[in-house]
Design an enzyme around this catalytic site. Structure first.
Site, PDB file in Angstrom:
ATOM      1  N   GLY A  12       0.841  -1.200   0.000  1.00 39.72           N
ATOM      2  CA  GLY A  12       0.000   0.000   0.000  1.00 39.72           C
ATOM      3  C   GLY A  12       0.872   1.245   0.000  1.00 39.72           C
ATOM      4  O   GLY A  12       0.499   2.288   0.544  1.00 39.72           O
ATOM      5  N   ALA A  13       2.023   1.128  -0.640  1.00 37.54           N
ATOM      6  CA  ALA A  13       3.073   2.149  -0.515  1.00 37.54           C
ATOM      7  C   ALA A  13       2.683   3.488  -1.117  1.00 37.54           C
ATOM      8  O   ALA A  13       3.251   4.515  -0.753  1.00 37.54           O
ATOM      9  CB  ALA A  13       4.362   1.635  -1.158  1.00 37.54           C
ATOM     10  N   GLY A  67      -0.316   4.769  -0.831  1.00 37.63           N
ATOM     11  CA  GLY A  67      -1.481   5.280  -0.098  1.00 37.63           C
ATOM     12  C   GLY A  67      -1.095   6.377   0.874  1.00 37.63           C
ATOM     13  O   GLY A  67       0.070   6.787   0.945  1.00 37.63           O
ATOM     14  N   ILE A 126      -1.055   6.406   4.270  1.00 32.64           N
ATOM     15  CA  ILE A 126      -0.135   6.033   5.351  1.00 32.64           C
ATOM     16  C   ILE A 126       1.260   5.837   4.773  1.00 32.64           C
ATOM     17  O   ILE A 126       2.250   6.284   5.354  1.00 32.64           O
ATOM     18  CB  ILE A 126      -0.636   4.772   6.095  1.00 32.64           C
ATOM     19  CG1 ILE A 126      -1.952   5.085   6.812  1.00 32.64           C
ATOM     20  CG2 ILE A 126       0.404   4.269   7.089  1.00 32.64           C
ATOM     21  CD1 ILE A 126      -2.591   3.897   7.512  1.00 32.64           C
ATOM     22  N   ARG A 142     -20.088  -6.531   5.787  1.00 24.66           N
ATOM     23  CA  ARG A 142     -18.942  -6.924   6.602  1.00 24.66           C
ATOM     24  C   ARG A 142     -18.306  -8.222   6.106  1.00 24.66           C
ATOM     25  O   ARG A 142     -17.077  -8.330   6.030  1.00 24.66           O
ATOM     26  CB  ARG A 142     -19.471  -7.124   8.020  1.00 24.66           C
ATOM     27  CG  ARG A 142     -18.513  -6.956   9.111  1.00 24.66           C
ATOM     28  CD  ARG A 142     -19.280  -7.224  10.403  1.00 24.66           C
ATOM     29  NE  ARG A 142     -18.695  -8.381  11.048  1.00 24.66           N
ATOM     30  CZ  ARG A 142     -17.638  -8.292  11.839  1.00 24.66           C
ATOM     31  NH1 ARG A 142     -17.089  -7.133  12.086  1.00 24.66           N
ATOM     32  NH2 ARG A 142     -17.133  -9.369  12.390  1.00 24.66           N
ATOM     33  N   GLN A 162      -0.619 -12.752   0.537  1.00 29.66           N
ATOM     34  CA  GLN A 162       0.606 -12.134   1.056  1.00 29.66           C
ATOM     35  C   GLN A 162       1.286 -13.024   2.093  1.00 29.66           C
ATOM     36  O   GLN A 162       2.518 -13.090   2.149  1.00 29.66           O
ATOM     37  CB  GLN A 162       0.295 -10.738   1.601  1.00 29.66           C
ATOM     38  CG  GLN A 162      -0.138  -9.810   0.450  1.00 29.66           C
ATOM     39  CD  GLN A 162      -0.276  -8.356   0.835  1.00 29.66           C
ATOM     40  OE1 GLN A 162      -0.131  -7.990   2.000  1.00 29.66           O
ATOM     41  NE2 GLN A 162      -0.567  -7.513  -0.146  1.00 29.66           N
ATOM     42  N   VAL A 219      -1.018  -3.395   9.399  1.00 29.73           N
ATOM     43  CA  VAL A 219      -1.700  -2.130   9.685  1.00 29.73           C
ATOM     44  C   VAL A 219      -3.083  -2.123   9.030  1.00 29.73           C
ATOM     45  O   VAL A 219      -4.047  -1.611   9.589  1.00 29.73           O
ATOM     46  CB  VAL A 219      -0.853  -0.936   9.170  1.00 29.73           C
ATOM     47  CG1 VAL A 219      -1.589   0.383   9.352  1.00 29.73           C
ATOM     48  CG2 VAL A 219       0.504  -0.894   9.873  1.00 29.73           C
ATOM     49  N   ASP A 240      -3.792   3.054  19.028  1.00 26.20           N
ATOM     50  CA  ASP A 240      -4.733   3.114  20.151  1.00 26.20           C
ATOM     51  C   ASP A 240      -3.978   3.430  21.445  1.00 26.20           C
ATOM     52  O   ASP A 240      -4.431   4.224  22.267  1.00 26.20           O
ATOM     53  CB  ASP A 240      -5.473   1.777  20.283  1.00 26.20           C
ATOM     54  CG  ASP A 240      -6.062   1.332  18.955  1.00 26.20           C
ATOM     55  OD1 ASP A 240      -7.184   1.727  18.645  1.00 26.20           O
ATOM     56  OD2 ASP A 240      -5.364   0.617  18.202  1.00 26.20           O
ATOM     57  N   ARG A 292      -2.942   7.059  21.370  1.00 22.91           N
ATOM     58  CA  ARG A 292      -4.126   7.903  21.571  1.00 22.91           C
ATOM     59  C   ARG A 292      -4.511   7.926  23.052  1.00 22.91           C
ATOM     60  O   ARG A 292      -4.833   8.975  23.613  1.00 22.91           O
ATOM     61  CB  ARG A 292      -5.300   7.356  20.755  1.00 22.91           C
ATOM     62  CG  ARG A 292      -5.197   7.638  19.265  1.00 22.91           C
ATOM     63  CD  ARG A 292      -6.228   6.817  18.481  1.00 22.91           C
ATOM     64  NE  ARG A 292      -6.280   7.203  17.081  1.00 22.91           N
ATOM     65  CZ  ARG A 292      -6.876   6.499  16.131  1.00 22.91           C
ATOM     66  NH1 ARG A 292      -7.480   5.351  16.438  1.00 22.91           N
ATOM     67  NH2 ARG A 292      -6.884   6.926  14.887  1.00 22.91           N
ATOM     68  N   HIS A 337      -7.994  -4.043  17.332  1.00 18.97           N
ATOM     69  CA  HIS A 337      -7.892  -2.653  16.871  1.00 18.97           C
ATOM     70  C   HIS A 337      -9.242  -2.266  16.278  1.00 18.97           C
ATOM     71  O   HIS A 337      -9.491  -2.425  15.092  1.00 18.97           O
ATOM     72  CB  HIS A 337      -6.782  -2.472  15.833  1.00 18.97           C
ATOM     73  CG  HIS A 337      -6.910  -1.137  15.140  1.00 18.97           C
ATOM     74  ND1 HIS A 337      -6.741   0.053  15.814  1.00 18.97           N
ATOM     75  CD2 HIS A 337      -7.239  -0.805  13.881  1.00 18.97           C
ATOM     76  CE1 HIS A 337      -6.958   1.055  14.982  1.00 18.97           C
ATOM     77  NE2 HIS A 337      -7.259   0.566  13.794  1.00 18.97           N
TER      78      HIS A 337
HETATM   79  P1  NAX Z   1      -5.189   4.342   1.284  1.00 16.70           P
HETATM   80  O1  NAX Z   1      -6.422   3.893   0.606  1.00 16.70           O
HETATM   81  O2  NAX Z   1      -4.739   5.754   1.179  1.00 16.70           O
HETATM   82  O3  NAX Z   1      -3.966   3.454   0.759  1.00 16.70           O
HETATM   83  C1  NAX Z   1      -4.015   2.069   0.688  1.00 16.70           C
HETATM   84  C2  NAX Z   1      -3.133   1.654  -0.480  1.00 16.70           C
HETATM   85  O4  NAX Z   1      -3.047   0.247  -0.479  1.00 16.70           O
HETATM   86  C3  NAX Z   1      -3.708   2.068  -1.844  1.00 16.70           C
HETATM   87  O5  NAX Z   1      -2.715   2.795  -2.562  1.00 16.70           O
HETATM   88  C4  NAX Z   1      -4.032   0.730  -2.502  1.00 16.70           C
HETATM   89  O6  NAX Z   1      -3.805   0.750  -3.907  1.00 16.70           O
HETATM   90  C5  NAX Z   1      -3.061  -0.209  -1.801  1.00 16.70           C
HETATM   91  N1  NAX Z   1      -3.458  -1.616  -1.806  1.00 16.70           N
HETATM   92  C6  NAX Z   1      -4.711  -2.135  -1.705  1.00 16.70           C
HETATM   93  N2  NAX Z   1      -4.668  -3.467  -1.794  1.00 16.70           N
HETATM   94  C7  NAX Z   1      -3.368  -3.805  -1.928  1.00 16.70           C
HETATM   95  C8  NAX Z   1      -2.696  -5.028  -2.095  1.00 16.70           C
HETATM   96  N3  NAX Z   1      -3.370  -6.176  -2.139  1.00 16.70           N
HETATM   97  N4  NAX Z   1      -1.354  -5.017  -2.203  1.00 16.70           N
HETATM   98  C9  NAX Z   1      -0.675  -3.856  -2.185  1.00 16.70           C
HETATM   99  N5  NAX Z   1      -1.264  -2.656  -2.056  1.00 16.70           N
HETATM  100  C10 NAX Z   1      -2.597  -2.636  -1.933  1.00 16.70           C
HETATM  101  O7  NAX Z   1      -5.333   3.881   2.799  1.00 16.70           O
HETATM  102  P2  NAX Z   1      -4.486   4.353   4.085  1.00 16.70           P
HETATM  103  O8  NAX Z   1      -5.105   5.544   4.667  1.00 16.70           O
HETATM  104  O9  NAX Z   1      -3.047   4.402   3.720  1.00 16.70           O
HETATM  105  O10 NAX Z   1      -4.786   3.139   5.085  1.00 16.70           O
HETATM  106  C11 NAX Z   1      -4.298   1.840   4.844  1.00 16.70           C
HETATM  107  C12 NAX Z   1      -4.931   0.842   5.786  1.00 16.70           C
HETATM  108  O11 NAX Z   1      -4.602   1.136   7.124  1.00 16.70           O
HETATM  109  C13 NAX Z   1      -6.456   0.790   5.742  1.00 16.70           C
HETATM  110  O12 NAX Z   1      -6.876  -0.556   5.734  1.00 16.70           O
HETATM  111  C14 NAX Z   1      -6.861   1.440   7.036  1.00 16.70           C
HETATM  112  O13 NAX Z   1      -8.131   1.003   7.465  1.00 16.70           O
HETATM  113  C15 NAX Z   1      -5.759   0.993   7.933  1.00 16.70           C
HETATM  114  N6  NAX Z   1      -5.554   1.720   9.195  1.00 16.70           N
HETATM  115  C16 NAX Z   1      -5.163   1.007  10.278  1.00 16.70           C
HETATM  116  C17 NAX Z   1      -4.875   1.585  11.500  1.00 16.70           C
HETATM  117  C18 NAX Z   1      -4.404   0.774  12.673  1.00 16.70           C
HETATM  118  O14 NAX Z   1      -4.250   1.363  13.749  1.00 16.70           O
HETATM  119  N7  NAX Z   1      -4.185  -0.533  12.589  1.00 16.70           N
HETATM  120  C19 NAX Z   1      -5.054   3.048  11.680  1.00 16.70           C
HETATM  121  C20 NAX Z   1      -5.039   3.818  10.411  1.00 16.70           C
HETATM  122  C21 NAX Z   1      -5.713   3.172   9.245  1.00 16.70           C
HETATM  123  O15 NAX Z   1      -7.094   3.454   9.295  1.00 16.70           O
END
Ligand code: NAX
Length: 327
Positions: free
Chosen positions: A11-12, A14, A16, A100, A114, A131, A161, A164, A189
């Site tokens: 998700g590089a 994205g 985060i 869901r 993965q 994450v 968490d 926070r 989480h």
């Molecule tokens: P974004 O939608 O900005 O970025 C995610 C990226 O992952 C996208 O660029 C997408 O193309 C890519 N992606 C999707 N499927 C993939 C795969 N199979 N292989 C490689 N890349 C893939 O999301 P972002 O805001 O960066 O959040 C990423 C994830 O973190 C989400 O699932 C979000 O819910 C989760 N979070 C988890 C948190 C935690 O505390 N554990 C907190 C923050 C965040 O909400």
């Protein structure tokens, strides 16, 4: 100087990822003396791959002395080759009208693939942090899909968490967040997580005694921490990214470099501690040393805490049951 280590990030391209990669490359995660090779994974989609190219151009333009290489991939078998650390950030977000069960199934597919890829090509000691949500269950799926790797090396991020909760407690007690110790977050989480300050201290003083208000705990503190993600979306129009990336850095740094005896929270597979069934990826207090974490044992669980732990555990077991047939 040290030999470079390989760090895979999914998700590089994205949100985060954008807040995370530059900090890894600057040495904030593994130390200012540890060169890194970034192995970045995005979906094959042209837009995502182009965005990834742009991020790589910016990484190059930072001229980070510790950045020993950058690779862009669309295949996990290449992205995870020989990787020492894997930060699995990319996941399938819940789309409009998505049930869901559909969300769980879509993520089960990603994290099965993965996990298998890690199993096939990663370093045998790879440290994995999930994450992408649902983080605990995705970590569980990846772990189950990688039978040749140590199960204990699959972890989920509860650190946001934890951080926070620490920030809320610092504000409430009028003390510095850096002085807070022995805080933990139990469970999933999700808003059901149980942030537990019964053992926590600030400047050596008991936070529970300082606050002395169970109504505030149950009706203000826990909902505030649990719903913080939603509050950030409401305010920013986007989900937390910089704080999530920061938590990922904290989690991996402490795991790799040690917590110096301090408690931190990690989502890790249970070995049966505190009655959590073995294998469930659950937020626990841990200490870390020499690249290993250890669950803090022997803490007393009072009735209120047990109720909170049961609730978050039931939610996790429900998620796990929902994906069982897919593993
Ligand atoms: P974004 O939608 O900005 O970025 C995610 C990226 O992952 C996208 O660029 C997408 O193309 C890519 N992606 C999707 N499927 C993939 C795969 N199979 N292989 C490689 N890349 C893939 O999301 P972002 O805001 O960066 O959040 C990423 C994830 O973190 C989400 O699932 C979000 O819910 C989760 N979070 C988890 C948190 C935690 O505390 N554990 C907190 C923050 C965040 O909400």
């Amino acid at each position: 100087s040290k030999k470079p280590v390989r760090v895979a990030v999914t998700g590089a391209a994205g949100q985060i990822g954008y807040a995370l990669l530059f900090r890894i490359a600057s040495g904030e995660m593994l130390g200012k003396d540890q060169p890194v090779i970034l192995q970045l994974l995005e979906i094959p989609d042209e837009k995502a791959q182009n965005a990834l190219k742009g991020v790589i151009m910016e990484l190059e333009d930072c001229a980070f002395p510790l950045l020993a290489g950058i690779e862009a991939h669309s295949d996990p078998l290449q992205a995870f080759k020989d990787t020492d650390y894997a930060l699995l950030v990319g996941a399938r977000p819940r789309g409009p009208g998505m049930e869901r069960a559909d969300l769980l199934a879509a993520n089960a597919q990603i994290f099965t693939a993965q996990g298998k890829a890690l199993n096939a090509v990663a370093s045998r000691n790879v440290k994995v942090l999930v994450v992408g949500n649902p983080a605990n269950t995705n970590a569980y799926i990846a772990m189950k899909s990688a039978p040749d790797l140590p199960a204990k090396n699959f972890t989920a991020m509860l650190r946001l968490d934890h951080n926070r909760a620490a920030s809320q407690l610092a504000a409430k007690t009028g003390t510095k967040v850096g002085d807070i110790k022995k805080l933990t977050v139990w469970g999933n989480h999700s808003p059901t997580m149980y942030a537990d300050y019964r053992f926590a201290t600030t400047n050596g003083q008991s936070i529970k005694a300082l606050i002395n208000d169970q109504v505030w705990n149950a009706e203000t503190f826990l909902p505030t921490v649990g719903k913080r993600g939603a509050a950030i979306i409401a305010a920013r129009g986007l989900s937390s990214a910089a704080s999530a990336a920061n938590a990922a850095i904290d989690h991996m740094r402490d795991w790799a470099l040690g917590s110096n005896g301090e408690w931190v929270t990690m989502g890790v597979p249970s070995n049966g501690e505190y009655g959590i069934p073995a294998g469930i990826v659950f937020g626990f207090p841990v200490t870390t040393e020499n690249g290993e974490y250890k669950i803090v044992e022997g803490l007393e669980i009072d009735a209120f805490s047990q109720e909170c732990i049961n609730k978050t555990l039931a939610e996790l077991q429900g998620e796990q049951d929902g994906v069982k047939h897919l593993l």
